[in-house]
Each structure stands twice: as C-alpha cells, then as structure tokens.
Design an enzyme around this catalytic site. Structure first.
Site, mmCIF file in Angstrom:
data_model
loop_
_atom_site.group_PDB
_atom_site.id
_atom_site.type_symbol
_atom_site.label_atom_id
_atom_site.label_comp_id
_atom_site.label_asym_id
_atom_site.label_seq_id
_atom_site.Cartn_x
_atom_site.Cartn_y
_atom_site.Cartn_z
ATOM 1 N N GLY A 128 0.741 -1.249 0.071
ATOM 2 C CA GLY A 128 -0.123 -0.096 0.137
ATOM 3 C C GLY A 128 0.862 1.357 0.046
ATOM 4 O O GLY A 128 0.157 2.346 0.398
ATOM 5 N N ASN A 134 1.832 3.197 -2.495
ATOM 6 C CA ASN A 134 1.105 3.962 -3.608
ATOM 7 C C ASN A 134 -0.257 4.534 -3.139
ATOM 8 O O ASN A 134 -0.604 5.572 -3.184
ATOM 9 C CB ASN A 134 0.686 3.211 -4.939
ATOM 10 C CG ASN A 134 2.045 3.270 -5.810
ATOM 11 O OD1 ASN A 134 2.285 4.222 -6.258
ATOM 12 N ND2 ASN A 134 2.538 2.299 -6.080
ATOM 13 N N ARG A 151 -5.226 -8.772 -8.695
ATOM 14 C CA ARG A 151 -6.238 -9.580 -9.325
ATOM 15 C C ARG A 151 -6.514 -9.177 -10.722
ATOM 16 O O ARG A 151 -6.803 -8.085 -10.988
ATOM 17 C CB ARG A 151 -7.395 -9.827 -8.477
ATOM 18 C CG ARG A 151 -7.408 -10.100 -6.814
ATOM 19 C CD ARG A 151 -6.742 -11.329 -6.751
ATOM 20 N NE ARG A 151 -7.702 -12.480 -7.474
ATOM 21 C CZ ARG A 151 -7.259 -13.882 -7.272
ATOM 22 N NH1 ARG A 151 -6.013 -14.175 -6.995
ATOM 23 N NH2 ARG A 151 -8.054 -14.523 -7.884
ATOM 24 N N ASN A 205 -4.670 2.503 -13.331
ATOM 25 C CA ASN A 205 -3.699 1.620 -12.482
ATOM 26 C C ASN A 205 -2.141 2.287 -12.647
ATOM 27 O O ASN A 205 -1.909 3.161 -13.508
ATOM 28 C CB ASN A 205 -3.540 0.369 -13.487
ATOM 29 C CG ASN A 205 -2.742 -0.643 -12.822
ATOM 30 O OD1 ASN A 205 -2.710 -0.573 -11.577
ATOM 31 N ND2 ASN A 205 -1.977 -1.405 -13.757
ATOM 32 N N HIS A 231 1.761 1.066 -13.037
ATOM 33 C CA HIS A 231 2.452 -0.208 -13.317
ATOM 34 C C HIS A 231 4.071 0.197 -13.135
ATOM 35 O O HIS A 231 4.315 1.186 -13.954
ATOM 36 C CB HIS A 231 2.175 -0.698 -14.715
ATOM 37 C CG HIS A 231 2.740 -2.048 -14.966
ATOM 38 N ND1 HIS A 231 2.454 -3.330 -14.644
ATOM 39 C CD2 HIS A 231 3.827 -2.106 -15.953
ATOM 40 C CE1 HIS A 231 3.383 -4.221 -15.285
ATOM 41 N NE2 HIS A 231 4.221 -3.412 -15.866
ATOM 42 N N ASP A 242 -2.468 -4.868 -18.418
ATOM 43 C CA ASP A 242 -1.258 -4.015 -18.599
ATOM 44 C C ASP A 242 -1.195 -3.280 -19.775
ATOM 45 O O ASP A 242 -0.285 -2.793 -20.600
ATOM 46 C CB ASP A 242 0.250 -4.425 -18.220
ATOM 47 C CG ASP A 242 0.268 -4.861 -16.679
ATOM 48 O OD1 ASP A 242 -0.495 -4.344 -16.076
ATOM 49 O OD2 ASP A 242 1.035 -5.876 -16.450
ATOM 50 N N ALA A 261 9.271 7.061 -7.795
ATOM 51 C CA ALA A 261 8.684 7.855 -8.956
ATOM 52 C C ALA A 261 7.404 7.415 -9.020
ATOM 53 O O ALA A 261 6.435 8.449 -9.301
ATOM 54 C CB ALA A 261 9.444 7.420 -10.255
ATOM 55 N N GLU A 262 6.924 6.206 -8.815
ATOM 56 C CA GLU A 262 5.253 5.741 -8.773
ATOM 57 C C GLU A 262 4.695 6.825 -7.665
ATOM 58 O O GLU A 262 3.613 7.138 -8.187
ATOM 59 C CB GLU A 262 5.298 4.538 -8.342
ATOM 60 C CG GLU A 262 5.774 3.561 -9.321
ATOM 61 C CD GLU A 262 5.428 1.991 -8.923
ATOM 62 O OE1 GLU A 262 4.416 1.990 -8.293
ATOM 63 O OE2 GLU A 262 6.458 1.150 -9.120
HETATM 64 C C1 GAR Z 1 3.747 -1.192 -7.095
HETATM 65 O O1 GAR Z 1 5.120 -1.169 -7.630
HETATM 66 C C2 GAR Z 1 2.897 -1.267 -8.555
HETATM 67 O O2 GAR Z 1 3.326 -0.601 -9.627
HETATM 68 C C3 GAR Z 1 2.918 -2.732 -8.662
HETATM 69 O O3 GAR Z 1 2.817 -3.097 -7.583
HETATM 70 C C4 GAR Z 1 3.429 -2.400 -6.698
HETATM 71 C C5 GAR Z 1 2.489 -2.266 -5.289
HETATM 72 O O4 GAR Z 1 3.233 -1.768 -4.250
HETATM 73 N N1 GAR Z 1 1.495 -3.043 -9.524
HETATM 74 C C6 GAR Z 1 1.697 -3.960 -10.623
HETATM 75 O O5 GAR Z 1 2.812 -4.439 -10.844
HETATM 76 C C7 GAR Z 1 0.350 -4.062 -11.362
HETATM 77 N N2 GAR Z 1 0.611 -4.573 -12.504
HETATM 78 P P1 GAR Z 1 2.281 -0.743 -3.251
HETATM 79 O O6 GAR Z 1 1.244 -1.838 -2.570
HETATM 80 O O7 GAR Z 1 3.449 -0.552 -2.167
HETATM 81 O O8 GAR Z 1 1.652 0.398 -3.854
#
Ligand code: GAR
Length: 218
Positions: free
Chosen positions: A14, A16, A93, A109, A111, A147, A175-176
């Site tokens: 969690g 992000n 999921r 989303n 990614h 994706d 960066a995300e």
């Molecule tokens: C993040 O890096 C997100 O980009 C990736 O999962 C991680 C979740 O981290 N998502 C994917 O790969 C979706 N295809 P978080 O729970 O700390 O946000």
C-alpha cells in the site's frame, strides 16, 4: 470544489495508496479517497487507510466459486461508497470483462515499467536482463487486456550500472509515488480526459530536459 470520489484497490503493502492519501490531504486536491478495498485481509495497506481515517473494506477473493461472485461484492463495496474512479494500487487480481462493462472508462492503474515494455510481473529483473538504460513507471486506464490501456502519464528513471532488481525497484517506486497522485490529479480535475480510447489533455507546460543515460559528455 467538489472532489472526485476514489476507490483505491490494493492487495499488499500500500505504498502507492499512502502516496495518494498524503497528496489528497491537501485541500485543493481534486479527489478524495472514499474507500480502500483489499482482496487480501492481511494487506498492510489496510492499516495505513485506517490510520488516515479512511474506511478499509476486505473483499476476499478466496472462497468464491466464480470470479463474478467476488466482483459482485467488490462492485457493491464501491457503489456503497459512491466511488466515481477506481484506482488500482498494487491490486493483484485480474478483473473480468463484465466488471469492466460496469466501470468502463473509470478504472486506472499504476504499473512499474514504461509500458508497453515489460507488462506483467518481475518488471525490474526483466528490464535489467534486457539491458535498458532507462526504466520507469506508467499510470494508465485499465482495459480487459493485462497492462494495456490508454497511457495517462509516465515517469522515466535512469538505470545505474550497479543496479539490481531491488535497487531499481526502489528508484522506480519513488517515481510511482509522485506519478500516480499527479495522474489522478489530471483525471480528477478534467485536465486529462479519455476520449475515443486515447488521452486528451490540456497544455503540458514546459517538459523537463531529455534524460540521457549514460549522460552526454562535454
Ligand atoms: C507497485 O510497484 C505497483 O506499480 C505494482 O505493485 C506495486 C505495489 O506496491 N503494480 C503492478 O505490478 C500491477 N501490474 P504498493 O502496494 O506499495 O503500492
């Protein structure tokens, strides 16, 4: 100002979600988190939501014979909180086409790669194996194909010569945490819009300089 109501879907850490919570705390942010839904009852992100006073709902994907039954509960949780935009944030999921029919054009989303490169899992290890010098992350609308979907915003990071998957993941994740709240802001404010399967946006402002890696000399 009326704020767009977000439903954030998580499966784990969690971070992000935390970035969205922190950004949405600003009074002028055009969106608010109405509910956090996790398919995993042990997701640490649920605690982060509760600490911020946001309702965290568990809709466990286990124990449902059909994926549609799980998604019906998901849909109920989201509509009960009058969600307008679904933000997937590490939600692991796949959703069915019938769920997309219900939420068409209202799911985004984040990614951890520069799509359309490196869809799926283990993006950083595969990027390093491919020898890329620039990696990054993508905020995009979600379509039934994994994706894929119209790209809202991307951030590029330089790959360091001594990077391993872990160090690269950490740089991309940072960066995300900046990109996703930015993309949500663009969508929620209407400055970027989904039109005929593409993103239309108002002026981009001055873009940052080109990223060269290795850097230019002289
Ligand atoms: C993040 O890096 C997100 O980009 C990736 O999962 C991680 C979740 O981290 N998502 C994917 O790969 C979706 N295809 P978080 O729970 O700390 O946000």
């Amino acid at each position: 100002m009326s704020r767009r109501r977000l439903g954030v879907l998580i499966s784990g850490r969690g971070s992000n979600l935390a970035a969205l919570i922190d950004t949405a705390a600003a009074a002028d942010y055009p969106a608010e988190i109405a509910v956090v839904v996790s398919n995993n009852p042990d997701a640490p992100g649920l605690e982060r939501a509760r600490a911020a006073g946001i309702e965290g709902v568990v809709v466990n994907h286990r124990g449902h014979a059909r994926r549609e039954d799980f998604e019906a509960l998901l849909h109920t949780a989201l509509t009960a909180h009058r969600v307008e935009l679904i933000c997937l944030a590490g939600f692991m999921r796949l959703l069915t086409p019938s769920f997309f029919d219900l939420w068409s054009g209202r799911i985004i989303n984040i990614h951890p790669s520069l799509l359309p490169a490196f869809k799926g899992l283990d993006t950083h290890a595969r990027a390093l194996d491919a020898g890329v010098r620039v990696a990054g992350c993508t905020a995009h609308y979600v379509v039934p194909e994994m994706d894929e979907g119209p790209i809202i915003a991307q951030a590029a990071v330089a790959v360091a010569p001594d990077d391993d998957a872990e160090s690269l993941a950490a740089r991309v994740l940072a960066a995300e945490h900046r990109l996703y709240p930015h993309a949500v802001r663009l969508i929620a404010s209407g400055r970027a819009r989904l039109v005929d399967g593409r993103i239309e946006r108002d002026g981009d402002g001055a873009p940052p300089p080109v990223l060269f890696n290795p850097p230019l000399e002289g």
